[in-house]
Design a protein around this motif. Sequence first.
Motif, PDB file in Angstrom:
ATOM      1  N   GLY A  37       0.809  -1.215   0.000  1.00 63.16           N
ATOM      2  CA  GLY A  37       0.000   0.000   0.000  1.00 63.16           C
ATOM      3  C   GLY A  37       0.836   1.256   0.000  1.00 63.16           C
ATOM      4  O   GLY A  37       1.769   1.408  -0.792  1.00 63.16           O
ATOM      5  N   TYR A  84       1.651   2.081  -5.156  1.00 60.06           N
ATOM      6  CA  TYR A  84       0.213   2.165  -4.917  1.00 60.06           C
ATOM      7  C   TYR A  84      -0.225   3.597  -4.641  1.00 60.06           C
ATOM      8  O   TYR A  84      -1.361   3.974  -4.936  1.00 60.06           O
ATOM      9  CB  TYR A  84      -0.193   1.264  -3.750  1.00 60.06           C
ATOM     10  CG  TYR A  84      -1.694   1.194  -3.573  1.00 60.06           C
ATOM     11  CD1 TYR A  84      -2.470   0.393  -4.405  1.00 60.06           C
ATOM     12  CD2 TYR A  84      -2.346   1.951  -2.607  1.00 60.06           C
ATOM     13  CE1 TYR A  84      -3.844   0.333  -4.274  1.00 60.06           C
ATOM     14  CE2 TYR A  84      -3.722   1.898  -2.466  1.00 60.06           C
ATOM     15  CZ  TYR A  84      -4.470   1.092  -3.292  1.00 60.06           C
ATOM     16  OH  TYR A  84      -5.828   1.059  -3.166  1.00 60.06           O
ATOM     17  N   SER A  90      -3.411   4.232  -6.945  1.00 55.47           N
ATOM     18  CA  SER A  90      -4.671   4.043  -6.213  1.00 55.47           C
ATOM     19  C   SER A  90      -5.838   4.832  -6.788  1.00 55.47           C
ATOM     20  O   SER A  90      -6.995   4.504  -6.536  1.00 55.47           O
ATOM     21  CB  SER A  90      -4.481   4.415  -4.743  1.00 55.47           C
ATOM     22  OG  SER A  90      -4.098   5.777  -4.619  1.00 55.47           O
ATOM     23  N   THR A 114      -4.900  -3.247   0.582  1.00 58.42           N
ATOM     24  CA  THR A 114      -3.888  -3.696  -0.387  1.00 58.42           C
ATOM     25  C   THR A 114      -3.234  -5.015  -0.017  1.00 58.42           C
ATOM     26  O   THR A 114      -2.638  -5.666  -0.873  1.00 58.42           O
ATOM     27  CB  THR A 114      -2.796  -2.629  -0.540  1.00 58.42           C
ATOM     28  OG1 THR A 114      -2.207  -2.371   0.752  1.00 58.42           O
ATOM     29  CG2 THR A 114      -3.378  -1.340  -1.095  1.00 58.42           C
TER      30      THR A 114
END
Length: 401
Positions: free
Chosen positions: A336, A348, A352, A363
């Motif tokens: 994440g 990410y 995202s 995640t």
Amino acid sequence: VVLFTWPSILHISSQYIGDGRGDNYEYASYVKLVTHNITQGHLPYSYTTFWRYPQGFNFYLGSDSYLTTLTAGILSIFIGSVLAYNLVILLLLVLNGVLSYLFFKTLANSKLLGIAGMITYGLSFNALTKLGGHANLIFNGGFSLFAFSLLKILSFRNQTENKHQALKYIMLALFSILLTACGSTEYFFMLVLFAPLTIIAGGLVFRQNVREIWNIIINQKGKLIICLGVFTLLITGFYSQHIMAFITNQIILPNRETVLKDSTPSIIDFFLPNSYMRLLIGGFFKNPSLSSIERSVFFGWAELFLFILFFFLRIPKKIKAFLLISFLIPFVLSLGYGNDNHFFLLPYRFLSRFFPFNTVVQTGRYVVIAYFFSAIATVLALKSLRNKFGIVIVVVFLLLI
């Protein structure tokens, strides 16, 4: 499955499998709602006011894992909701085991190594932990079935076999995508996201057969177009309401940064079992991370050892490179934004906002893909060790796993 979920079988008709914190009861409630709709003469996932009365809600959009809720909902009409829910949950694990065994047995050309792959992936810590509440994330067999289909397509031996089998396994690959979608919308997005990488890499590894297979596909392009057309209609119909809701901004995702702060795995969670998992070894090796099903991403020590050992064995470098890259991409995504939001360059953070990454809020769930490629490395490592040291070494590692 009975062994790994013991003592669930002793209470299969009296207590719901799960951690009792809410999520497993949520899916048990979905099962009850499916049963209610059917017995009232409605479609299983029709708009209902049985919940959130008098406004009601779109049940089809408000739930996931139709493979679980529909099957258990129909069964519960005859055997009750507790037994139906538990049976389906255990059957999902059985299906994981069967499909992962099928893939790994074919990959390693060994029944014993097929069992090793089944335990390592189909019945992994990740899959077993999801029994705590994530009924929509238990079934990982779709990934194994898809990979099995590709493996068969890319390993045909001759023109005759290609001619008779290519289309069959292409259809099986498309079916595996539909099956995955029925099991989990998030896993469906992950499969669609990572399938092109697998196909390209597989083509590079088996490039001597790619041209012949391509010629067969071209020769049967009429049948292939029909298959793809039917598949497109089915998947579009399956997600038609979701697509319309997405276009009209009716799908609302929670604040990602707030969710990730509590649910993103720490690096240590991959190497030590999170306390949520309640493993015996967790009592001796304490993991300071927050207890959470989302942080329960422990690979297992035997599996980690074999995964690392794989890169030091005499295995073709292109296979090592493929598996390392295929493992690292979902592994990095699973981090994440980083624990406590400290790592600013993790991909990410930038991905995202884009589809389909914005659909997977927690995640740590990407680890199911990383698990798959690490399991392939584990089985190939065991195959190499068996060839060198005999079958005993495989049995020893199987017992450790």
